[in-house]
Design a protein around this motif. Structure first.
Motif, PDB file in Angstrom:
ATOM      1  N   ARG A 274     -34.413 -17.196   9.164  1.00  0.00           N
ATOM      2  CA  ARG A 274     -33.837 -16.407  10.261  1.00  0.00           C
ATOM      3  C   ARG A 274     -32.938 -15.298   9.714  1.00  0.00           C
ATOM      4  N   ALA A 275     -32.222 -15.605   8.650  1.00  0.00           N
ATOM      5  CA  ALA A 275     -31.379 -14.570   8.039  1.00  0.00           C
ATOM      6  C   ALA A 275     -32.237 -13.424   7.498  1.00  0.00           C
ATOM      7  N   LEU A 276     -33.369 -13.764   6.887  1.00  0.00           N
ATOM      8  CA  LEU A 276     -34.256 -12.734   6.369  1.00  0.00           C
ATOM      9  C   LEU A 276     -34.837 -11.905   7.515  1.00  0.00           C
ATOM     10  N   LEU A 277     -35.214 -12.557   8.609  1.00  0.00           N
ATOM     11  CA  LEU A 277     -35.740 -11.838   9.768  1.00  0.00           C
ATOM     12  C   LEU A 277     -34.712 -10.847  10.304  1.00  0.00           C
ATOM     13  N   PRO A 343     -36.266  -3.218  16.369  1.00  0.00           N
ATOM     14  CA  PRO A 343     -35.289  -3.140  17.459  1.00  0.00           C
ATOM     15  C   PRO A 343     -35.396  -4.292  18.439  1.00  0.00           C
ATOM     16  N   ALA A 344     -36.622  -4.809  18.624  1.00  0.00           N
ATOM     17  CA  ALA A 344     -36.778  -5.951  19.538  1.00  0.00           C
ATOM     18  C   ALA A 344     -36.099  -7.198  18.972  1.00  0.00           C
ATOM     19  N   VAL A 345     -36.194  -7.409  17.644  1.00  0.00           N
ATOM     20  CA  VAL A 345     -35.519  -8.545  17.015  1.00  0.00           C
ATOM     21  C   VAL A 345     -34.002  -8.398  17.145  1.00  0.00           C
ATOM     22  N   ARG A 346     -33.497  -7.203  16.873  1.00  0.00           N
ATOM     23  CA  ARG A 346     -32.047  -6.979  16.995  1.00  0.00           C
ATOM     24  C   ARG A 346     -31.556  -7.297  18.404  1.00  0.00           C
ATOM     25  N   ALA A 347     -32.269  -6.781  19.390  1.00  0.00           N
ATOM     26  CA  ALA A 347     -31.855  -7.004  20.778  1.00  0.00           C
ATOM     27  C   ALA A 347     -31.916  -8.482  21.147  1.00  0.00           C
ATOM     28  N   HIS A 348     -32.966  -9.173  20.678  1.00  0.00           N
ATOM     29  CA  HIS A 348     -33.118 -10.596  21.004  1.00  0.00           C
ATOM     30  C   HIS A 348     -31.976 -11.418  20.406  1.00  0.00           C
ATOM     31  N   VAL A 349     -31.677 -11.186  19.136  1.00  0.00           N
ATOM     32  CA  VAL A 349     -30.625 -11.967  18.476  1.00  0.00           C
ATOM     33  C   VAL A 349     -29.275 -11.684  19.114  1.00  0.00           C
ATOM     34  N   TRP A 350     -29.000 -10.405  19.393  1.00  0.00           N
ATOM     35  CA  TRP A 350     -27.692 -10.071  19.981  1.00  0.00           C
ATOM     36  C   TRP A 350     -27.526 -10.691  21.361  1.00  0.00           C
ATOM     37  N   THR A 351     -28.620 -10.744  22.104  1.00  0.00           N
ATOM     38  CA  THR A 351     -28.547 -11.268  23.468  1.00  0.00           C
ATOM     39  C   THR A 351     -28.459 -12.789  23.485  1.00  0.00           C
ATOM     40  N   HIS A 352     -29.235 -13.439  22.632  1.00  0.00           N
ATOM     41  CA  HIS A 352     -29.366 -14.888  22.724  1.00  0.00           C
ATOM     42  C   HIS A 352     -28.561 -15.657  21.677  1.00  0.00           C
ATOM     43  N   MET A 353     -27.862 -14.969  20.789  1.00  0.00           N
ATOM     44  CA  MET A 353     -26.999 -15.638  19.828  1.00  0.00           C
ATOM     45  C   MET A 353     -25.669 -14.875  19.722  1.00  0.00           C
ATOM     46  N   PRO A 354     -24.905 -14.831  20.817  1.00  0.00           N
ATOM     47  CA  PRO A 354     -23.654 -14.049  20.812  1.00  0.00           C
ATOM     48  C   PRO A 354     -22.640 -14.533  19.781  1.00  0.00           C
ATOM     49  N   LEU A 356     -23.071 -14.966  16.823  1.00  0.00           N
ATOM     50  CA  LEU A 356     -23.314 -14.296  15.548  1.00  0.00           C
ATOM     51  C   LEU A 356     -22.615 -12.942  15.445  1.00  0.00           C
ATOM     52  N   ARG A 357     -22.109 -12.425  16.556  1.00  0.00           N
ATOM     53  CA  ARG A 357     -21.626 -11.038  16.546  1.00  0.00           C
ATOM     54  C   ARG A 357     -20.440 -10.839  15.613  1.00  0.00           C
ATOM     55  N   GLN A 358     -19.482 -11.748  15.611  1.00  0.00           N
ATOM     56  CA  GLN A 358     -18.330 -11.581  14.731  1.00  0.00           C
ATOM     57  C   GLN A 358     -18.704 -11.740  13.252  1.00  0.00           C
ATOM     58  N   PRO A 359     -19.471 -12.766  12.880  1.00  0.00           N
ATOM     59  CA  PRO A 359     -19.922 -12.827  11.477  1.00  0.00           C
ATOM     60  C   PRO A 359     -20.761 -11.612  11.076  1.00  0.00           C
ATOM     61  N   MET A 360     -21.533 -11.064  12.016  1.00  0.00           N
ATOM     62  CA  MET A 360     -22.344  -9.893  11.715  1.00  0.00           C
ATOM     63  C   MET A 360     -21.474  -8.683  11.401  1.00  0.00           C
ATOM     64  N   ARG A 361     -20.356  -8.554  12.109  1.00  0.00           N
ATOM     65  CA  ARG A 361     -19.464  -7.427  11.826  1.00  0.00           C
ATOM     66  C   ARG A 361     -18.912  -7.533  10.408  1.00  0.00           C
ATOM     67  N   ALA A 362     -18.488  -8.733  10.024  1.00  0.00           N
ATOM     68  CA  ALA A 362     -17.994  -8.927   8.659  1.00  0.00           C
ATOM     69  C   ALA A 362     -19.097  -8.690   7.638  1.00  0.00           C
ATOM     70  N   TRP A 363     -20.307  -9.095   7.978  1.00  0.00           N
ATOM     71  CA  TRP A 363     -21.437  -8.892   7.068  1.00  0.00           C
ATOM     72  C   TRP A 363     -21.730  -7.405   6.872  1.00  0.00           C
ATOM     73  N   VAL A 364     -21.748  -6.648   7.968  1.00  0.00           N
ATOM     74  CA  VAL A 364     -21.999  -5.203   7.875  1.00  0.00           C
ATOM     75  C   VAL A 364     -20.900  -4.530   7.065  1.00  0.00           C
ATOM     76  N   GLU A 365     -19.645  -4.934   7.318  1.00  0.00           N
ATOM     77  CA  GLU A 365     -18.509  -4.317   6.612  1.00  0.00           C
ATOM     78  C   GLU A 365     -18.647  -4.500   5.102  1.00  0.00           C
ATOM     79  N   ARG A 366     -19.106  -5.663   4.649  1.00  0.00           N
ATOM     80  CA  ARG A 366     -19.245  -5.915   3.219  1.00  0.00           C
ATOM     81  C   ARG A 366     -20.538  -5.351   2.647  1.00  0.00           C
ATOM     82  N   THR A 367     -21.633  -5.484   3.396  1.00  0.00           N
ATOM     83  CA  THR A 367     -22.932  -5.071   2.873  1.00  0.00           C
ATOM     84  C   THR A 367     -23.002  -3.561   2.657  1.00  0.00           C
TER      85      THR A 367
END
Length: 637
Positions: A274-277, A343-354, A356-367
């Motif tokens: 799922r992380a790779l997706l 874009p469909a994967v991004r929208a699905h994950v953001w909608t159905h796994m809220p 994840l949003r805070q860890p994703m922000r930290a991930w983007v900041e570091r990556t």
């Protein structure tokens, strides 16, 4: 901005394109809102040119062009899905103007402010009221006649897209009404397919019956445009397959993409898969080693247990990519096998796994800080995160990233901040929030240098297109902090000297601030803005700025502040320029001398220095007479 582009579907509205190829939203580098100032969103010039190549004229287009040329205002009526938005854009694109076409916007439930003072010469404006409720339409309807007169006086052009229930119209407004009829759907599809990198088909006979059946159902032209794009993407994903296969994949994507993504995500049980997706969806087109490193960083961000298996017992990356329906392309990039999948994967994950949003922000900041990321990969990552955070109405997360990246004055950090701010500014729902934040940051004395560099770029290249006065204010504040915001003064001068109204506004700001504040940058800016060639030469087919009484008053006020509050070395060089100009131009030279004399009249020292400075000049006698008159020693003319 080099290589700054992003593809995505953020909502069911937005720009419509009628052909194949990925649609890109570009940011090229790349005061709080004044009451009554209409929000204006620029129409991307590159998109208009792209659309022009794929556009098929609807019935009535020729007459529409003639009427827009003759009247200046055109009310465009058409059925939904008939390409009315694209038609309006092409009508404006076909007219010449000093700046890109712009769209007038209104806040939700509020009609756009058709304020005459905000209309510039040669403007090309689009007012889209297709979704307007009756009260909003009635308010605009009543304001249109007076605004139309200003449009004609300014040599501008205005196209209004009417709501479906726009009647009854007054006789005056009805005179500008024109109706178009949708072009034939297959012509639109074929035109778009022929504009691909290499034509997909040459005639309708080469398309399978499934496509003919779909087009014959008269779907909205935006869906036909999307079908053409999906066909092109399907061909690039499976070049060895034929038209039948490409059409099948495109039609499936058009109808079932959201369901397909949900099923694929549900089948992935392992966290690493799922992380790779999600990583492949957040950085589309990334290289395999970047994708792997970013995916591992995402697992750490969500505190996923480490894989304890020996390296050689783990799945190869190629196996893992197959599991998420992706592959490495011949150019070395990784992409999904289905069009529009990322874009469909991004929208699905953001909608159905809220969660994840805070860890994703930290991930983007570091990556984003990874040295291995290319400029395009970094831009895509920031754009993907911005897309989802803005879609879900949380601009605070994006602004938080900008604050974190401000700790570095490095090219990668500046570019990431430009991307984040550019997407926030261009979003209709959050543009005001980002403009206000940029205003607040621009006034900070200790603004981080990297953030200052980013603010200069987005102010000059994003805000300036839609809200030029607000861009002027922000660049002015940044120019005063020259050590932290290099080139702010240069970008500010480029902005104001290209537009007569902005030039006037800048002179008024300097006249207001020079007597009150010690900013050295204001002296430099005044010297550039008040250079005689800028004041004397006519611009935009209008008289020189010196013909305006308010400009002469502002110049006098600013000069008085220089003569009384600044050292002579700061203003004598500019006085020398004005005297030289007065020698060369008798008509406007007299106005320049009047301004100098009345500005210096309360400072005997300034009067004396001006007189001595003028002695080598032919205009010396004219200046002396004006100095005497300003001091009451002889009657004023």
């Amino acid at each position: 901005m080099s290589g700054a582009s992003f593809t995505g579907v953020q909502s069911d509205g937005g720009p419509v394109h009628t052909g194949s190829g990925t649609q890109h939203n570009h940011f090229n580098f790349h005061e709080p809102r004044t009451p009554g100032a209409p929000p204006l969103r620029p129409l991307a010039v590159d998109h208009l040119a792209w659309l022009h190549r794929r556009f098929v004229d609807p019935t009535g287009m020729g007459k529409a062009r003639e009427r827009l040329e003759g009247q200046g205002t055109l009310l465009l009526d058409a059925a939904p899905g008939s390409g009315r938005s694209a038609t309006a854009r092409m009508l404006l694109h076909g007219r010449k103007g000093p700046r890109p076409p712009r769209q007038l916007l209104g806040d939700e439930g509020i009609a756009p402010d058709l304020a005459n003072e905000h209309l510039s010469d040669g403007d090309r404006l689009l007012l889209d009221l297709t979704e307007a409720e009756q009260p909003k339409w009635e308010l605009v309807h009543d304001r249109l006649p007076s605004f139309h007169q200003s449009v004609r006086e300014r040599g501008a052009h205005l196209v209004v897209l009417l709501p479906r229930q726009a009647h009854p119209l007054s006789n005056e407004v009805a005179a500008w009404l024109h109706t178009i009829v949708r072009p034939e759907g297959m012509r639109v599809l074929l035109r778009a397919l022929r504009c691909a990198d290499s034509p997909i088909v040459g005639s309708p006979d080469e398309l399978p019956s499934t496509v003919h059946t779909y087009v014959a159902g008269d779907p909205p032209l935006r869906d036909i445009a999307r079908l053409a794009r999906l066909l092109d993407e399907a061909r690039h994903a499976e070049p060895a397959k034929g038209v039948e296969r490409w059409c099948a994949v495109a039609l499936q994507s058009l109808h079932q993409l959201a369901t397909t993504v949900k099923g694929a995500v549900d089948k992935l049980d392992a966290g690493p898969d799922r992380a790779l997706l999600l990583t492949a969806a957040m950085i589309p087109g990334s290289r395999p080693h970047v994708l792997h490193a970013a995916g591992e960083e995402l697992l750490r961000a969500v505190r996923h247990p480490a894989d304890e298996r020996p390296l050689l017992e783990r799945e190869w990356l190629s196996q893992r990519l197959t599991a998420i329906d992706a592959a490495v392309r011949p150019d070395g990039s990784v992409s999904f096998n289905k069009p529009d999948y990322a874009p469909a994967v991004r929208a699905h994950v953001w909608t159905h796994m809220p969660a994840l949003r805070q860890p994703m922000r930290a991930w983007v900041e570091r990556t984003v800080r990874f040295p291995s990321l290319s400029s395009d990969e970094r831009d895509a990552l920031v754009a993907g995160y911005a897309e989802q955070s803005l879609r879900t109405g949380d601009p605070g997360d994006l602004l938080s990233l900008v604050r974190r990246w401000s700790r570095w004055d490095e090219p990668w950090a500046v570019q990431a901040m430009i991307q984040a701010l550019g997407h926030g500014l261009s979003d209709a729902g959050t543009g005001r929030t980002f403009r206000q934040q940029i205003y607040d940051w621009a006034k900070e004395e200790d603004i981080p240098p990297g953030r200052a560099r980013a603010l200069v770029v987005v102010s000059a290249e994003v805000i300036a297109v839609s809200h030029p006065r607000q861009a002027l204010v922000r660049l002015h504040h940044l120019a005063r902090r020259t050590g932290r915001a290099p080139k702010a003064d240069q970008r500010l001068l480029e902005l104001v000297t290209a537009d007569r109204q902005l030039h006037r506004h800048m002179l008024h700001r300097l006249a207001r601030d020079l007597p009150q504040h010690p900013w050295q940058a204001d002296v430099t800016l005044f010297r550039a803005c008040a250079a005689p060639p800028h004041l004397i030469a006519p611009r935009e087919d209008r008289p020189p700025l010196l013909d305006r009484h308010d400009v002469r008053t502002a110049l006098t006020t600013a000069w008085r502040a220089l003569c009384t509050r600044r050292a002579e070395a700061e203003w004598l060089p500019q006085a020398e320029e004005w005297l030289s100009a007065a020698d060369a131009d008798r008509r406007y030279g007299d106005v320049l001398l009047d301004v100098l004399a009345w500005a210096a009249r309360h400072s005997p020292g300034a009067v004396a220095r001006l007189y001595v400075l003028s002695l080598p000049h032919p205009c010396s006698g004219r200046l002396r007479r004006r100095l005497d008159a300003a001091q009451g020693l002889r009657p004023a003319r």
